[in-house]
Design an enzyme around this catalytic site. Sequence first.
Site, mmCIF file in Angstrom:
data_model
loop_
_atom_site.group_PDB
_atom_site.id
_atom_site.type_symbol
_atom_site.label_atom_id
_atom_site.label_comp_id
_atom_site.label_asym_id
_atom_site.label_seq_id
_atom_site.Cartn_x
_atom_site.Cartn_y
_atom_site.Cartn_z
ATOM 1 N N VAL A 157 -5.325 -2.984 -0.053
ATOM 2 C CA VAL A 157 -6.374 -2.464 0.830
ATOM 3 C C VAL A 157 -7.299 -3.603 1.226
ATOM 4 O O VAL A 157 -7.739 -4.376 0.382
ATOM 5 C CB VAL A 157 -7.222 -1.370 0.139
ATOM 6 C CG1 VAL A 157 -8.286 -0.836 1.088
ATOM 7 C CG2 VAL A 157 -6.346 -0.238 -0.356
ATOM 8 N N ILE A 205 -10.378 -8.891 1.654
ATOM 9 C CA ILE A 205 -11.707 -8.410 1.266
ATOM 10 C C ILE A 205 -11.671 -7.867 -0.143
ATOM 11 O O ILE A 205 -10.877 -6.980 -0.437
ATOM 12 C CB ILE A 205 -12.187 -7.269 2.196
ATOM 13 C CG1 ILE A 205 -12.078 -7.672 3.650
ATOM 14 C CG2 ILE A 205 -13.611 -6.874 1.861
ATOM 15 C CD1 ILE A 205 -12.352 -6.508 4.597
ATOM 16 N N LYS A 207 0.825 -1.223 0.000
ATOM 17 C CA LYS A 207 0.000 0.000 0.000
ATOM 18 C C LYS A 207 0.850 1.259 0.000
ATOM 19 O O LYS A 207 0.465 2.266 -0.571
ATOM 20 C CB LYS A 207 -0.967 0.014 1.174
ATOM 21 C CG LYS A 207 -0.316 -0.016 2.527
ATOM 22 C CD LYS A 207 -1.344 -0.241 3.607
ATOM 23 C CE LYS A 207 -0.716 -0.939 4.805
ATOM 24 N NZ LYS A 207 -0.264 -2.310 4.546
ATOM 25 N N GLY A 239 -3.525 -10.688 7.293
ATOM 26 C CA GLY A 239 -3.282 -12.108 7.481
ATOM 27 C C GLY A 239 -2.700 -12.721 6.225
ATOM 28 O O GLY A 239 -2.951 -12.269 5.116
ATOM 29 N N GLY A 272 0.001 -11.275 18.679
ATOM 30 C CA GLY A 272 0.398 -11.225 17.278
ATOM 31 C C GLY A 272 -0.501 -10.356 16.413
ATOM 32 O O GLY A 272 -0.416 -10.388 15.185
ATOM 33 N N GLY A 288 -6.835 -6.352 2.798
ATOM 34 C CA GLY A 288 -6.349 -7.723 2.845
ATOM 35 C C GLY A 288 -7.124 -8.592 1.878
ATOM 36 O O GLY A 288 -7.116 -8.359 0.680
ATOM 37 N N ASP A 304 -1.387 3.744 8.469
ATOM 38 C CA ASP A 304 -1.783 2.622 7.607
ATOM 39 C C ASP A 304 -3.169 2.882 7.009
ATOM 40 O O ASP A 304 -3.375 2.748 5.799
ATOM 41 C CB ASP A 304 -1.774 1.330 8.443
ATOM 42 C CG ASP A 304 -2.304 0.134 7.694
ATOM 43 O OD1 ASP A 304 -1.522 -0.498 6.961
ATOM 44 O OD2 ASP A 304 -3.501 -0.179 7.844
ATOM 45 N N LYS A 351 -4.485 3.612 2.963
ATOM 46 C CA LYS A 351 -5.549 2.802 2.341
ATOM 47 C C LYS A 351 -6.702 3.670 1.845
ATOM 48 O O LYS A 351 -7.217 3.444 0.751
ATOM 49 C CB LYS A 351 -6.052 1.758 3.340
ATOM 50 C CG LYS A 351 -5.025 0.651 3.602
ATOM 51 C CD LYS A 351 -5.466 -0.216 4.765
ATOM 52 C CE LYS A 351 -4.536 -1.399 4.987
ATOM 53 N NZ LYS A 351 -4.832 -2.097 6.257
#
Lengths: 416, 416
Positions: free
Chosen positions: A127, A131, A100, A297, A182, A129, A196, A200
């Site tokens: 953007v 989706i 990104k 992820g 995590g 992940g 971040d 996006k």
Amino acid sequence: MINVAVLGYGVVGSGVVEVIRKNNSSISKKSGQEITVKKILDVRDFPDSPDRDLLTKDSEEIFNDKDIHIVVETIGGAKIAYEFTKRALRLRKHVVTSNKELVATHGPELLQLAKENGVHYLFEASVGGGIPIIRPLNQCLAANEIKGITGILNGTTNYILTQMRREGKDFYQALKEAQQNGYAEADPTADIEGYDTCRKIAILSSIAYNEFVDYNNIYTEGITKITPVDMEYAEELNSVIKLIAFSKRAEKKIIAWVSPAMVEKSHPLATVEDVFNGIVVKGDAIGEAMFYGRGAGKLPTASAVVADIIDIVKHLDSGARNIWTVTHGNNVIPMGETFTRYFIRLKVRNFEEAGKLVTRAFGKVEWVKAAADRAADEIAFTTCRDAEKNLQAALGKLKGTGSIKEVASVIRMLDE
Amino acid sequence: MINVAVLGYGVVGSGVVEVIRKNNSSISKKSGQEITVKKILDVRDFPDSPDRDLLTKDSEEIFNDKDIHIVVETIGGAKIAYEFTKRALRLRKHVVTSNKELVATHGPELLQLAKENGVHYLFEASVGGGIPIIRPLNQCLAANEIKGITGILNGTTNYILTQMRREGKDFYQALKEAQQNGYAEADPTADIEGYDTCRKIAILSSIAYNEFVDYNNIYTEGITKITPVDMEYAEELNSVIKLIAFSKRAEKKIIAWVSPAMVEKSHPLATVEDVFNGIVVKGDAIGEAMFYGRGAGKLPTASAVVADIIDIVKHLDSGARNIWTVTHGNNVIPMGETFTRYFIRLKVRNFEEAGKLVTRAFGKVEWVKAAADRAADEIAFTTCRDAEKNLQAALGKLKGTGSIKEVASVIRMLDE
């Protein structure tokens, strides 16, 4: 047969190799050709990796290989990744990325370069992940004039805010636990300060309005000042606090900001919890549509990268069509000129005096009931909708007065 | 210049013409060519329509016109629409439709015909109205093996159930009001009996598993038996009752059903209210993603049709690739073999005896607290997860016993 090279064997890069291997037969069937990972570039050693035979430290092996048609860039950052991407595009290799920062920084140039060389530059994974959002914006909603986008675009901060609300934890405690689980990085700055999210929404806005929106022009506020007490007030307002990315067409310019905001519980984004992301798109024909899923992820992000690869293989003959117009000067309306409502919480010495000051500064306000144990020294209210600069000016009048000890919180209210 | 003919000038057909006219410049820019509606077929007269010069009653004017490249079929039904679609495809005209009945009935044949003639047959608008779902399934999630789909696919029934829950109205009262508000048709059978939902989950399943799923094989139960009392029990179970379409890969076969179900409030579908639709897709890489928006309506549906048109114009050279394998015999697992949990509510004469009978029939159950005013003659419980046939057999043992007056409700629980 289509050969793919993966630059960077980190979380996303290794996920891409894994997904292509695991679902190879269906992926090849859908794209109409066999897709194979031929080379992986990484400076590190991975002696135990199942992909060790594909790994190389020499980028020339990839750029000089005419049989490599698609380059997947998962290096991150806007330096080496930038150089490698330009080189690949000039060599007429299609490029797919999850980066990104690079897209938000050099998107217009790289899309233009792809177009000139008749290849694709795709970045669905940058953007949201896994989706699907960029392809839906570009294709599924192509019949719409996009009016605006409102989203929760960062899983780390959404997880922290969810924990704070549910468990009453304070910000730093919730952050620490997110790191232990995590869900947050050792250096969480980019997430918790909203950087971040900012990159996006800059990318989504550029696509929605077909005009480059520079992330440097987007007002960005993180979540570090949010407290469990604010969460209680949100509850009193039948709302939840979320880190919201907002973007909207406003005549010839664009409104865009990133900020924590009170979101009413009936809003579809209010139910987006934990590490999930949600993106509401408003179009003139479709009304509102929401896209929801895991915004990060290994495998979800890899799934978005591989979808781009399949798309390229299905349309090898056609290169990038979409380029982003670059406007000279700032096309984002200054934050002071945008309109909003504030929730404000004050620590006071004298209720009556403070109340009068508030009304004098803000005009009509709606008072919010304080939780019992705080009633002793707090007042809280929501303002009318007004320009940010007017609200800020009014806020200035409250500071340094004898009856008001402290402005404890100022939180925007998502009201459109 | 690409010429489009629209068959059927009803709600969706006129919406398509409106969207193409209104957003013409951006649509043409996105597709790379000017798109124009050249003819509209309808047997009715529309003397006051802005499109009256385009209207014709003679289908030959469309089929014989070689300059018409794309036919939009919004007639509905599987008779004339079927004949017109076949004719258009054979004449190498691309076809776009919103007609779920036709796609669910003759999808495999029409996709095959499109492929043979090198043209596209697209039907994004047949499921989910304006919500992008078919293209995301086909493209954005192409890297995934789709494991299952769970959705609320009908706005009318979701509106009725929302009204029943919020206002405590009974089913027929809520239906009547939905009709008065234009959210339900004069003959609401297809909606309230689940037939509409059934055709949509058949189409989504066929796409997800790339194998035709015949809607006639899908167990379908409507919402007419749901009462406000059931809603109260749902609340006690921290759930809401929704008309759920469920589909899942199960080794070499498919599980698919349509039924009212208790959905826990933490499930993303629980927050889909009023006329909105929501579709959760599970993929092996992406995990869960949800698509949410208006599942019906003139402009949202037209927006999906026009997105298909733009897609075709961008890829005029390539025809349909996806065809649906047709399995001989029934590829849907019989409902009796599928696993679920039941919520059951009984009117009883003797609590103790009835309780014993329940435990004897179902083994371990979880008792659900009845609302105070009903405690006099009701018991309610949820069963363990078991095969439908076993649960039905156990249910049979409760009927016609002296201590149990009536089985008042049996509602599935969405537990995966």
